[in-house]
Design a protein around this motif. Structure first.
Motif, PDB file in Angstrom:
ATOM      1  N   CYS B  86       5.023   3.309  -1.047  1.00  0.00           N
ATOM      2  CA  CYS B  86       3.831   2.815  -0.665  1.00  0.00           C
ATOM      3  C   CYS B  86       2.859   3.853  -1.538  1.00  0.00           C
ATOM      4  O   CYS B  86       3.067   5.156  -1.243  1.00  0.00           O
ATOM      5  CB  CYS B  86       3.375   2.631   0.562  1.00  0.00           C
ATOM      6  SG  CYS B  86       3.470   4.083   1.695  1.00  0.00           S
ATOM      7  N   SER B 173      -3.552  -0.957   3.745  1.00  0.00           N
ATOM      8  CA  SER B 173      -3.055  -2.389   4.056  1.00  0.00           C
ATOM      9  C   SER B 173      -1.851  -2.757   3.495  1.00  0.00           C
ATOM     10  O   SER B 173      -1.222  -3.647   3.692  1.00  0.00           O
ATOM     11  CB  SER B 173      -4.302  -3.354   3.229  1.00  0.00           C
ATOM     12  OG  SER B 173      -4.401  -3.021   1.854  1.00  0.00           O
ATOM     13  N   GLU B 174      -1.400  -1.835   2.227  1.00  0.00           N
ATOM     14  CA  GLU B 174      -0.182  -1.962   1.534  1.00  0.00           C
ATOM     15  C   GLU B 174       1.089  -2.076   2.549  1.00  0.00           C
ATOM     16  O   GLU B 174       1.969  -2.629   2.207  1.00  0.00           O
ATOM     17  CB  GLU B 174      -0.074  -1.121   0.335  1.00  0.00           C
ATOM     18  CG  GLU B 174       1.001  -1.206  -0.484  1.00  0.00           C
ATOM     19  CD  GLU B 174       1.330  -0.271  -1.606  1.00  0.00           C
ATOM     20  OE1 GLU B 174       1.993  -0.581  -2.392  1.00  0.00           O
ATOM     21  OE2 GLU B 174       0.715   0.695  -1.391  1.00  0.00           O
ATOM     22  N   GLU B 177       2.081  -5.409   3.882  1.00  0.00           N
ATOM     23  CA  GLU B 177       2.161  -6.593   2.963  1.00  0.00           C
ATOM     24  C   GLU B 177       3.762  -7.131   3.101  1.00  0.00           C
ATOM     25  O   GLU B 177       4.691  -6.073   3.167  1.00  0.00           O
ATOM     26  CB  GLU B 177       1.943  -6.150   1.540  1.00  0.00           C
ATOM     27  CG  GLU B 177       0.429  -5.830   1.175  1.00  0.00           C
ATOM     28  CD  GLU B 177       0.330  -5.376  -0.283  1.00  0.00           C
ATOM     29  OE1 GLU B 177       1.389  -5.080  -0.836  1.00  0.00           O
ATOM     30  OE2 GLU B 177      -0.947  -5.286  -0.637  1.00  0.00           O
ATOM     31  N   SER B 178       3.901  -8.313   2.911  1.00  0.00           N
ATOM     32  CA  SER B 178       5.372  -8.869   2.832  1.00  0.00           C
ATOM     33  C   SER B 178       5.437  -9.369   1.398  1.00  0.00           C
ATOM     34  O   SER B 178       4.423  -9.480   0.445  1.00  0.00           O
ATOM     35  CB  SER B 178       5.494  -9.918   3.806  1.00  0.00           C
ATOM     36  OG  SER B 178       7.018 -10.227   3.914  1.00  0.00           O
ATOM     37  N   ASP B 179       6.810  -9.349   0.901  1.00  0.00           N
ATOM     38  CA  ASP B 179       7.011 -10.079  -0.399  1.00  0.00           C
ATOM     39  C   ASP B 179       8.509 -10.936  -0.410  1.00  0.00           C
ATOM     40  O   ASP B 179       9.035 -11.027   0.840  1.00  0.00           O
ATOM     41  CB  ASP B 179       7.005  -9.235  -1.393  1.00  0.00           C
ATOM     42  CG  ASP B 179       8.064  -8.121  -1.331  1.00  0.00           C
ATOM     43  OD1 ASP B 179       8.920  -8.236  -0.340  1.00  0.00           O
ATOM     44  OD2 ASP B 179       8.167  -7.093  -2.053  1.00  0.00           O
ATOM     45  N   SER B 224      -2.939  -1.764  -4.182  1.00  0.00           N
ATOM     46  CA  SER B 224      -1.294  -2.208  -3.799  1.00  0.00           C
ATOM     47  C   SER B 224      -0.553  -2.098  -4.835  1.00  0.00           C
ATOM     48  O   SER B 224      -1.333  -1.764  -6.289  1.00  0.00           O
ATOM     49  CB  SER B 224      -1.488  -3.804  -3.342  1.00  0.00           C
ATOM     50  OG  SER B 224      -0.072  -4.048  -3.095  1.00  0.00           O
TER      51      SER B 224
END
Lengths: 117, 254
Positions: B86, B173-174, B177-179, B224
């Motif tokens: 990150c 915030s990163e 995060e999902s992906d 991000s």
């Protein structure tokens, strides 16, 4: 290191107005560190360090003095709280014990068969 | 989701964890001999070494899964776009207060992450997380102690601590995060869902920041891309310093 920016920028605990010229440690009290190596032993004095307060002194003692698993318990004590004997009074304090060898237990014969003595 | 997809994505996930630890260790190492106090110098480099230890375990595991790559191959022979850390951990140290803010945000995240990862279906990951969480918990405590003292200290220390929080907050915030990769691995019980970590993270930070008289900036800017290999400008310099010895003298050892 080029990326370090201005590492000495923040000087907590120092006297306001003195930041520019004095190292932070001038404003941080000294602490004596005692560590107990394992259960059953006494805490031994291992050294000292500068820290702003007791909680930080404890963390720093952990980092500086127990890096190699030296202990299971730490005490930090403000150096200013320690009352020490004066080197000038060494004779008055300690010399009189030197000619009283009978205070050592070397003159007693240990009876044969007594354990744990 | 097929078993094959899971098998291929586990090393990609492990690399994310590894790179976070490795890059933060490298950043903290920059404080060596530069910290405001000798004692703090030792504290920061201790934390760096803890993180480097986690990174080595994770990189070795990732290398094993990838088929015969070593921790050194992965740390020193990948290029910038191949790193999936990150962006928060690669941000320059700034002053001591900024470093403390970064430590606070990241260690609080890592604490929740590793605690949850201890339940992973991947036994190796679970074991690494179990071991790392104790150390990361100390990192978090160290950051909390300093946040409270700098935030609620002198006007100057407060100003610097607030500036550190303001500058780094957008990068947090990163972390949550999902992906697709994460969704698949969460479903398989391997990975931790980062979205689910956020409430606990916020719940921990809120009282600390309040007690330190610090405020969270109101911003919608949320940089991000680290997980996809997109990094900030300073990252190249960090890699150059970290990798140049290994690349200049391939195979060198102590």
């Amino acid at each position: 290191m080029a990326g370090a920016g201005s590492p000495n920028g923040s000087v907590p605990g120092s006297v306001p107005g003195s930041e520019a010229t004095e190292p932070a440690s001038r404003g941080w009290p000294l602490w004596e560190v005692f560590i107990r190596a394992r259960r059953g032993l006494a805490h031994n004095h291992v050294g000292s360090l500068h820290a702003a307060d007791a909680e930080l002194a404890m963390g720093m003692a952990r980092d500086v003095y127990t890096r190699r698993s030296e202990g299971v318990s730490i005490w930090v004590v403000p150096t200013a709280s320690i009352t020490a004997s004066s080197p000038d009074e060494k004779d008055a304090f300690f010399a009189s014990a030197a000619d009283k060898p009978y205070r050592h237990p070397t003159f007693y014969d240990v009876p044969a068969g007594v354990k744990h003595l | 989701m097929t078993q094959l997809a899971t098998t291929a994505s586990v090393p990609a996930y492990v690399l994310r964890l590894a790179d976070d630890a490795l890059i933060l260790a490298q950043r903290l190492g920059e404080w060596s001999a530069h910290a405001p106090e000798l004692e703090e110098d030792v504290a920061l480099t201790n934390i760096a070494l803890d993180l480097l230890g986690h990174a080595r375990m994770l990189l070795s595991y990732a290398g094993e899964l990838l088929g015969g790559r070593t921790e050194d191959d992965l740390a020193f022979l990948r290029d910038e776009r191949e790193f999936v850390n990150c962006q928060l951990v690669e941000r320059p140290n700034g002053d001591f207060a900024a470093t403390v803010a970064r430590q606070l945000f990241f260690a609080a995240y890592q604490c929740e992450l590793y605690a949850a990862l201890g339940e992973s279906a991947d036994a190796t990951l679970a074991a690494i997380a179990d071991r790392a969480v104790k150390e990361v918990s100390y990192h978090r405590d160290h950051a909390v102690q300093w946040t409270l003292r700098l935030g609620d200290g002198t006007p100057e220390s407060h100003r610097r601590m607030q500036a550190g929080v303001d500058g780094l907050w957008p990068y947090t915030s990163e972390l949550f995060e999902s992906d697709d990769l994460l969704l698949a691995l969460v479903a398989a019980g391997v990975a931790v869902d980062p979205v689910a970590l956020r409430p606990a993270w916020s719940g921990f930070l809120g009282p600390v920041l309040a007690e330190a008289t610090l405020t969270v900036p109101e911003t919608t800017w949320a940089p991000s891309g680290g997980r996809r290999g997109l990094h900030t400008e300073d990252f190249g310099l960090l890699l150059a310093e970290m990798q140049h010895l290994h690349r200049s003298h391939p195979g060198a050892s102590w």
